[in-house]
Every structure is written in C-alpha cells, then in structure tokens.
Write a protein that holds these residues in place. Structure first.
Motif: not given
Length: 267
Positions: A4-10, A15-25
C-alpha cells in the motif's frame, strides 16, 4: 502482494483541515510567546549571603542586647508549646488504655482486630493534618493543638501499650480467676501492676516527641511557638528565627534529659 502506498498525515489533510491546523498552531504559538515574555522567572529570596544569614541567626541573637531582652517573650511561647504537649499526652495516656486492651490479642482474642484497626487508622494521619482539621473545626489557638496532639498520640501509645499487654505473665490472671475473681478484678490486680511502669515510661517518651511536634503545629495556627517562627521566617527576620531556635533547642534538651532519667527509674 502489492504494497500500500505510504501517505503522510500532512498529505492526507484536506485544504480545510490544513487551514484549521495552521490557525490553531498560530494561536498556541502566540499564547506561548506571550506567556514567555510576561512571566517573571526571578526567584524571590534573601539578598544576604548565606554566611551573613547564619551570622544573623546564631550570633546576633546572643550578642546584641536589643534581641537578648526579647528572650522572655519567646520563652512564654515555648511554655505554651510545652503546655499543649502536656495536655495532649495526658488525655492520650488515659484514652489509649482501653483501646490498647481492645487491641491486645491475649485479652480481646478474636476482637483484637477492632482495636488494631482503630490504632492503625489514627497512626496513618500525621498530627499536622489533625491540626489543620481541628483549626478549621474549633478555630485558631492552643485548643486545636491539644486535640491534634491527643488524638495522634492515642495511635502510638495504644500500639505500644497493646504490645506491653501481650507480653505480660498470664499466670497472675489465671490465679485470680482460679480463686474466684471476675474479669475486671483480673485486669485490675493481674494486668495493671505489670504494665503501669512501662505505660508511664512510654507516656513520658511520647511527651518528648509531642513537645517537638507542638513547635510545628503553630505553623497552621494551632498555638505555640510555631506561629512566631513561621512569621519571622516569612519576614526574613533571621534574628528572631535564631532566638526561637535557641529557645526550642534549650527546652527540648532539658526535657529530654529529665525525662530520660525518669524513664530509667521507672523501667
């Protein structure tokens, strides 16, 4: 078998989750930076050097007349401490006797676990905790100290008394019962004459311990010399701390010396 191809969490984030992640950080980073620059990391302490502090504690109180004349004040506090210990031990000496008989296996047989459980429960709680409870219950003052000392002393004296009772010679008890004596007479004439000298010795020994313990109870408002000691410490009034320590050491040494001689004559 295909892997199975390895997919990183990032990469798995949308795109919406990334936005929330950067706002929280960003918010957490801002909070940490703000806390770092607004928190005082300096530790409050005495500006005097350790040698200067020791000189003020041990030399100044016995060389400066301004402080020597204050010794009677702290002797009064120490006498109050001794009175607290004496009253506490006097109450404990009486109340520990029935509990000790209840805890002694050769007297109470299968019911001895009740007495042992009571003594274990009392000994599990330090006198300082008892003092905090009684200060809250009856108010600040020596009365709370007496209650704390007496209850705590019952635990230790009861255990020592029970061990003394368990080591007695039962032939005297059997002789009294064989001659028609009842259980109370057997206790009074067969047990007490054997155990009273050791009971007295342990009570005096406990008094020594309670004098030292009573000096601490004042920290929580239970009377005695502990209250001015903790106040002088907070104010860094090292001369007063030194005077109090000198008074405590002198009185405790005298009490240890006298009680040691008395106990040697008893046992």
């Amino acid at each position: 078998m295909s892997e199975k191809p390895k997919v990183s969490l990032r990469m798995a984030m949308t795109k919406k989750q990334k936005t929330y992640f950067y706002i929280i950080m960003f918010i957490l980073s801002a909070l940490y930076i703000n806390a770092f620059f607004t928190t005082s990391f300096s530790v409050s302490g005495s500006a005097a050097s350790p040698l200067e502090t020791l000189r003020r504690i041990f030399i100044v109180p016995i060389t400066n007349m301004d402080y020597i004349v204050q010794f009677p004040v702290y002797i009064g506090y120490m006498l109050e401490t001794i009175a607290i210990a004496y009253a506490g031990v006097a109450v404990a000496t009486i109340l520990a006797i029935p509990v000790a008989f209840l805890a002694a296996r050769n007297i109470s047989n299968r019911f001895s676990y009740i007495g042992k459980s009571i003594l274990n429960a009392i000994r599990a709680i330090p006198e300082l905790i008892f003092a905090i409870i009684f200060v809250a219950a009856v108010g600040i003052g020596p009365y709370a100290g007496v209650l704390a000392i007496s209850i705590n002393s019952i635990g230790m004296l009861g255990k020592l008394y029970a061990e003394v009772i368990e080591s007695i010679d039962k032939s005297n008890i059997d002789a009294i019962k064989a001659s028609g004596g009842n259980r109370i007479q057997a206790m009074w004439y067969g047990v007490l004459p054997q155990v009273l000298p050791e009971f007295s010795s342990y009570s005096i020994y406990r008094f020594e311990i309670d004098v030292r313990a009573s000096t601490v109870l004042g920290i929580v408002g239970a009377g005695g010399i502990g209250a001015p000691l903790i106040l002088a410490t907070y104010q860094r009034n090292w001369e007063d701390v030194g005077m109090i320590l000198i008074v405590v050491v002198v009185f405790v040494s005298i009490i240890d010396l006298i009680s040691g001689k008395i106990r040697k004559k008893l046992v």
